[in-house]
Design an enzyme around this catalytic site. Structure first.
Site, PDB file in Angstrom:
ATOM      1  N   CYS A   2     -11.113 -14.727   8.270  1.00  0.00           N
ATOM      2  CA  CYS A   2     -11.392 -15.077   9.674  1.00  0.00           C
ATOM      3  C   CYS A   2     -11.321 -16.585   9.931  1.00  0.00           C
ATOM      4  CB  CYS A   2     -12.752 -14.608  10.171  1.00  0.00           C
ATOM      5  SG  CYS A   2     -13.004 -12.843  10.024  1.00  0.00           S
ATOM      6  N   ARG A  27      -5.631 -17.289   8.792  1.00  0.00           N
ATOM      7  CA  ARG A  27      -6.874 -16.798   8.184  1.00  0.00           C
ATOM      8  C   ARG A  27      -7.228 -15.382   8.634  1.00  0.00           C
ATOM      9  NH1 ARG A  27     -10.061 -20.715   5.912  1.00  0.00           N
ATOM     10  NH2 ARG A  27     -11.842 -19.333   6.113  1.00  0.00           N
ATOM     11  N   TRP A  83     -10.157 -11.241  10.630  1.00  0.00           N
ATOM     12  CA  TRP A  83      -9.597 -10.456   9.535  1.00  0.00           C
ATOM     13  C   TRP A  83     -10.660  -9.414   9.242  1.00  0.00           C
ATOM     14  CZ3 TRP A  83      -5.100  -9.651   7.443  1.00  0.00           C
ATOM     15  CH2 TRP A  83      -5.018  -9.005   6.207  1.00  0.00           C
ATOM     16  N   ASN A 109     -17.683 -15.464  10.017  1.00  0.00           N
ATOM     17  CA  ASN A 109     -16.740 -15.211   8.931  1.00  0.00           C
ATOM     18  C   ASN A 109     -17.569 -14.834   7.722  1.00  0.00           C
ATOM     19  OD1 ASN A 109     -14.695 -15.213   7.030  1.00  0.00           O
ATOM     20  ND2 ASN A 109     -14.713 -17.452   6.801  1.00  0.00           N
ATOM     21  N   GLY A 110     -17.256 -13.696   7.087  1.00  0.00           N
ATOM     22  CA  GLY A 110     -18.014 -13.280   5.907  1.00  0.00           C
ATOM     23  C   GLY A 110     -18.438 -11.830   6.022  1.00  0.00           C
ATOM     24  N   GLU A 493       3.627  -7.291 -14.814  1.00  0.00           N
ATOM     25  CA  GLU A 493       3.348  -8.095 -13.620  1.00  0.00           C
ATOM     26  C   GLU A 493       3.891  -9.516 -13.787  1.00  0.00           C
ATOM     27  OE1 GLU A 493       2.685  -7.603 -10.704  1.00  0.00           O
ATOM     28  OE2 GLU A 493       1.839  -9.459  -9.902  1.00  0.00           O
ATOM     29  N   LYS A 497       6.599 -11.121 -11.219  1.00  0.00           N
ATOM     30  CA  LYS A 497       6.366 -12.386 -10.489  1.00  0.00           C
ATOM     31  C   LYS A 497       7.511 -13.357 -10.741  1.00  0.00           C
ATOM     32  CE  LYS A 497       3.897 -11.697  -8.133  1.00  0.00           C
ATOM     33  NZ  LYS A 497       2.967 -10.645  -7.835  1.00  0.00           N
ATOM     34  N   GLU A 500      10.767 -12.253  -8.954  1.00  0.00           N
ATOM     35  CA  GLU A 500      10.817 -12.292  -7.496  1.00  0.00           C
ATOM     36  C   GLU A 500      10.829 -13.697  -6.916  1.00  0.00           C
ATOM     37  OE1 GLU A 500       7.534 -10.507  -5.314  1.00  0.00           O
ATOM     38  OE2 GLU A 500       6.192 -10.888  -6.985  1.00  0.00           O
ATOM     39  N   HIS A 516      12.713  -0.911 -30.266  1.00  0.00           N
ATOM     40  CA  HIS A 516      13.567   0.229 -29.933  1.00  0.00           C
ATOM     41  C   HIS A 516      14.727  -0.167 -29.021  1.00  0.00           C
ATOM     42  CE1 HIS A 516      10.819   2.846 -32.007  1.00  0.00           C
ATOM     43  NE2 HIS A 516       9.813   2.313 -31.322  1.00  0.00           N
ATOM     44  N   LYS A 615       6.749  -9.005   3.075  1.00  0.00           N
ATOM     45  CA  LYS A 615       5.336  -8.832   2.697  1.00  0.00           C
ATOM     46  C   LYS A 615       4.924  -7.366   2.769  1.00  0.00           C
ATOM     47  CE  LYS A 615       1.509 -10.545   1.286  1.00  0.00           C
ATOM     48  NZ  LYS A 615       1.500 -10.798  -0.160  1.00  0.00           N
TER      49      LYS A 615
HETATM   50  C1  F6R Z   1       5.101  -8.377  -5.563  1.00  0.00           C
HETATM   51  C2  F6R Z   1       4.718  -7.623  -4.403  1.00  0.00           C
HETATM   52  C3  F6R Z   1       5.292  -6.280  -4.235  1.00  0.00           C
HETATM   53  C4  F6R Z   1       4.271  -5.333  -3.620  1.00  0.00           C
HETATM   54  C5  F6R Z   1       4.939  -3.999  -3.270  1.00  0.00           C
HETATM   55  C6  F6R Z   1       3.912  -3.015  -2.754  1.00  0.00           C
HETATM   56  O1  F6R Z   1       4.502  -9.629  -5.580  1.00  0.00           O
HETATM   57  O2  F6R Z   1       3.945  -8.074  -3.598  1.00  0.00           O
HETATM   58  O3  F6R Z   1       5.771  -5.762  -5.429  1.00  0.00           O
HETATM   59  O4  F6R Z   1       3.244  -5.138  -4.541  1.00  0.00           O
HETATM   60  O5  F6R Z   1       5.912  -4.210  -2.314  1.00  0.00           O
HETATM   61  O6  F6R Z   1       3.288  -3.516  -1.628  1.00  0.00           O
HETATM   62  P1  F6R Z   1       1.856  -3.025  -1.210  1.00  0.00           P
HETATM   63  O7  F6R Z   1       0.921  -3.495  -2.248  1.00  0.00           O
HETATM   64  O8  F6R Z   1       1.619  -3.650   0.124  1.00  0.00           O
HETATM   65  O9  F6R Z   1       1.914  -1.521  -1.155  1.00  0.00           O
END
Ligand code: F6R
Length: 620
Positions: A2, A27, A83, A109-110, A493, A497, A500, A516, A615
């Site tokens: 927020c 935020r 938020w 906020n909180g 992971e 990262k 991407e 293998h 996103k």
């Molecule tokens: C990687 C990333 C993506 C998401 C994927 C699923 O950094 O953010 O791999 O994890 O697109 O997205 P959500 O978590 O929103 O279902």
């Protein structure tokens, strides 16, 4: 998270508030609202309200459309971009919230943890609630204190903060004291300041920057009285203190990112707070896990005979780690499915199964479809997500919000840690309710979770070592990440990262699988990142590290502080604190997030906006 803004001064408040709210929209952007007092029209004798409040669900643009150019006269006001944590992102739940008379307004906020108890108490005293938020209890509480004591707004807020539990940055105004804004902080940041012609409040520096560069970040457990030209500050003990002013040199772009170059790095550094917020209110003083969001009876919980985790990308990796905790602590078998595969494999489900969807955005089409399919099959459905009101929450019988605050960087970082924590809390809850974990083991694990925020802070100190490794390996063509057990989820992971945001080819592998096939990729100088923290498989991991070194690989090792055997085998070493092995991904992944970030920077790539990615992925 927020965003909060407050203004009192010579100018019309509304444009200042809206300008500040736009700057803080990162935020939170579920809803926004303002409250403005028009001093000229105060009619205190009749009790008629002179405060104008406008609130609207959605981004600030929606509020601006609602206002449609109309001005609200007044030189003092507060504003908020929300938020959501408690209550859906609707007009009615948008801040500011008012007391029964409409004379006092509050933005927050909180999370107020004892909101339920307070709400019941205040209702029994005759207060009427009109929203589902935890925030509304604060304003009715302040009203009730003023009613019974006839005190000032500041005195009432001071008393209220001794009753409110949890985390809050609270900002209040009253038509009866239309020359001041009262601000209280318990944990979430809040900044105040004053110029010769104004008094200002903001939850972050960008909201104040256009008016003053001399700001006062309130300390934890402090109250401030902000007026045109002056700020006074007291501790929660009522003792006045000399406020400490900080001069800010940042430009607006740097200020929005909290002084970090990119949102991704800022969000990596927000992880201690994100994890604190995920745990907040879910573990009580005696170490019991309480999940108010889960209303299944103990018998229903005991009847669960299989859990299927469905998720995509980073969230899938959170699920992969959670599988280990759930199975170990509860003895319930866990299947793990990529959401895009789940529906098409004709899964075996019935009313005793639980499908757990994990997703930061709550909008991933594949995860939604998997959850909806599960519902049709008559299973219980649990969602773990960061976004209140997202589509995923409508597909679930129970929702655990991760409360990590908005994540702007496309690469998931703090939401991943928050998912790991939420999933582990859920696993502990199942174990507690089913009685599958000895009491002392449960307490020990809960204690280890409580230490995590501080340990995350400690882990962040690895930045300098990571920076050095990033410079050294920024031009590598391939990277291999290996781990075992929960370390395998971290390896996957780490590789995701890196791919991407740096566009370097990276493979994440279960270390035992290396021989293998993928070991053929190892040649002189290929960087291999290995996770060495998982206690039971440590020796086996060391052997895998020896194997790749023997074939010329450069090794980048994640190991516990003081691990000399790891040091002896490492070209680069990232040391992390020790926690319970099943919780170790929460710390181990941090250097890998940083490694990707700093390699992207070395290569001149934009970490917040990697090519081809979004996103939320709302198409199948
Ligand atoms: C990687 C990333 C993506 C998401 C994927 C699923 O950094 O953010 O791999 O994890 O697109 O997205 P959500 O978590 O929103 O279902």
């Amino acid at each position: 998270m927020c965003g909060i803004v407050g203004y009192v001064g010579d100018e019309q408040a509304l444009p200042v508030l809206l300008d500040g709210m736009k700057k803080l929209e990162y935020r939170g952007y579920d809803s926004s609202g303002v409250a403005v007092i028009n001093v000229q029209s105060v009619v205190s004798t009749t009790g008629q309200t002179t405060m104008t409040v406008e609130r609207k669900a959605g981004r600030i643009g929606e509020l601006l459309d609602e206002l449609d150019g109309t001005t609200i006269e007044g030189r003092i006001g507060i504003g908020h971009t929300r938020w959501a944590t408690h209550g859906a992102p609707t007009d009615g739940n948008a801040h500011p919230h008012r007391d029964c008379t409409g004379d006092i307004a509050v933005v927050h906020n909180g999370i107020i943890e004892n909101h339920d108890v307070l709400r019941q108490r205040l209702i029994s005293e005759g207060h009427t609630f009109v929203s589902e938020t935890d925030t509304e209890v604060a304003v009715h509480l302040i009203e009730s204190i003023i009613e019974s004591k006839g005190c000032s707004l500041r005195e009432a807020v001071l008393e209220a903060v001794s009753i409110l539990e949890g985390a809050f940055a609270l900002v209040c105004i009253s038509v009866h004291e239309p020359d001041r804004i009262i601000v209280a902080r318990q944990e979430p940041p809040i900044i105040v300041g004053a110029s010769a012609t104004a008094g200002l409040v903001g939850s972050d520096i960008p909201a104040l920057l256009a008016y003053t560069r001399d700001v006062i970040p309130l300390d934890n457990r402090q109250i401030a009285e902000v007026m045109r030209g002056s700020v006074r500050v007291w501790g929660f003990d009522g003792v006045e203190v000399e406020p400490e002013t900080v001069h800010v040199e940042w430009d607006m772009d740097a200020a929005e990112k909290g002084g970090f170059e990119d949102f991704m790095l800022k969000e990596i550094y927000e992880q201690p707070e994100a994890v604190r917020n995920t745990m907040r209110g879910r573990i009580d003083g005696s170490g019991r896990v309480t999940l108010d969001e889960v209303s299944w009876t103990v018998d229903e919980i005991k009847a669960i005979d299989k859990i299927v985790v469905v998720a995509c990308g980073t969230s899938f990796h959170a699920g992969m780690a959670a599988k280990h905790s759930i199975e170990h602590w509860t003895r319930i078998p866990v299947e793990l499915d990529l959401a895009s595969e789940f529906r098409y494999r004709d899964p075996v489900l019935n009313s005793r199964s639980l499908v757990m969807g994990i997703g930061q955005s709550g909008e991933t089409a594949d995860t939604l479809a998997a959850m909806s399919f599960a519902r049709e099959m008559g299973t219980k459905v649990l969602a773990i997500t960061n976004v209140v009101g997202s589509s995923m929450t409508r597909e679930a019988d129970a929702v655990l919000f991760t409360h990590a605050g908005p994540e702007i960087g496309v690469a998931a970082t703090k939401t991943f840690l928050a998912q790991l924590v939420a999933a582990n809390i859920f696993a502990l809850y199942l174990a507690q309710e089913r009685g599958t974990m000895y009491g002392d083991k449960l307490t020990e694990t809960v204690e280890a979770m409580r230490r995590l925020p501080e340990q995350i802070e400690e882990t962040l100190l690895v930045q300098d070592s990571v920076l050095q490794a990033a410079k050294r390996y920024a031009d590598a063509r391939d990277f291999i990440f290996i781990g075992r057990g929960v370390g395998n989820a971290v390896a996957l992971e780490g590789a995701l990262k890196l791919k991407e945001i740096t566009y370097i080819h990276a493979e994440g592998y279960a270390a035992g699988e290396l021989k293998h096939g993928p070991i053929a990729l190892i040649e002189d100088g290929v960087p291999v990142v290995a996770i060495l923290t998982g206690e039971p498989l440590y020796e086996k991991m060391l052997s895998n590290v020896e194997e790749v070194r023997a074939r010329g690989a450069d090794t980048i090792l994640i190991a516990h502080e003081g691990d000399e055997r790891a040091r002896a085998l490492a070209n680069e070493l990232f040391e992390v604190p020790t926690t319970k092995p099943l919780l170790s991904p929460i710390l181990d992944v941090i250097p890998l997030q940083m490694l990707s970030y700093f390699i992207a920077k070395e290569k001149g790539l934009p970490p917040d906006k990697p090519r081809n990615l979004a996103k939320s992925v709302t198409v199948e």
